[in-house]
Enzyme design. Structure first.
Site, PDB file in Angstrom:
ATOM      1  CE  LYS A 143      20.260  -2.453  10.396  1.00 45.86           C
ATOM      2  NZ  LYS A 143      20.724  -1.210  11.260  1.00 45.86           N
TER       3      LYS A 143
ATOM      4  CG  HIS B 278      -1.760  -1.193   1.315  1.00 44.14           C
ATOM      5  ND1 HIS B 278      -2.739  -1.154   0.595  1.00 44.14           N
ATOM      6  CD2 HIS B 278      -1.734  -2.442   2.004  1.00 44.14           C
ATOM      7  CE1 HIS B 278      -3.691  -2.463   0.713  1.00 44.14           C
ATOM      8  NE2 HIS B 278      -2.754  -2.938   1.696  1.00 44.14           N
TER       9      HIS B 278
END
Length: 210
Positions: free
Chosen positions: A186, A130
């Site tokens: 990450k 989204h």
């Protein structure tokens, strides 16, 4: 008497699973064919969910193995493996990679190397699904159009612990290990052990007790 009944039960159970394994492999090959999945050979227990959109590409190397049932991988995760490849997206899995009850959602690119082990309940997403803008999320079209996507890469020999979530834009280096239940946001260098939410470095492979 109990011993005899137990042996009979286990024998019948084994025959049942041998027959089911054969049927599962046949059905999986049909699903791969209908979704234009390129593969060399597969071994599967249970039947995965496969959805490759028109224009999407999914490729699997040799020696691919997967578990899709709680009986084939009894760790408390009942979902089957799920592969979703959107239009124009590409999902690639290398040689001799194994996974259990894994969800791979590919809106742009997911590349999983060879000899990778992915534990039960792992989710790998290369998209936010989204828009992060609250105004755009109101509109279905705008929400989908402005969602962020970024490739995910998992290096050879990596080991992803059960129930881990790997988010968009992440690269996991060769031979690294991700602890169970981690959320990876990450990049992770090669030969390191990470874990937690969000995942952080714990140690290097060479310094961890074998």
């Amino acid at each position: 008497m109990q011993h005899i009944l137990s042996l009979a039960y286990k024998g019948l159970r084994k025959l049942f699973f041998v027959g089911k394994y054969f049927c599962d492999c046949c059905i999986c090959r049909v699903l791969f064919y209908l979704n234009k999945v390129k593969y060399k050979d597969i071994s599967t227990k249970g039947i995965p969910k496969i959805m490759v959109a028109r224009g999407g590409t999914m490729e699997i190397g040799s020696g691919f193995r997967m578990n899709n049932t709680i009986t084939s991988n009894p760790i408390g995760c009942s979902q089957p493996c799920m592969f979703f490849v959107d239009r124009g997206a590409k999902l690639v899995i290398g040689d001799n990679t194994n996974m259990s009850q894994t969800a791979l959602v590919c809106h742009t690119s997911i590349n999983i190397g060879s000899h990778v082990k992915i534990g039960g309940g792992v989710c790998i997403y290369d998209t936010d699904f989204h828009s992060l803008d609250k105004v755009k999320r109101i509109s279905v079209d705008e929400d989908f159009k402005f969602k962020k996507v970024s490739p995910v890469v998992i290096g050879d020999y990596a080991f992803i612990g059960a129930f881990t979530i790997i988010l968009k834009g992440v690269t996991i280096g060769e031979n690294s290990i991700i602890g169970a239940g981690s959320v990876v946001t990450k990049n992770i260098p090669a030969n390191e052990i990470w874990g937690g939410n969000p995942a952080k470095k714990i140690t290097t492979i060479n310094s961890y007790p074998q």
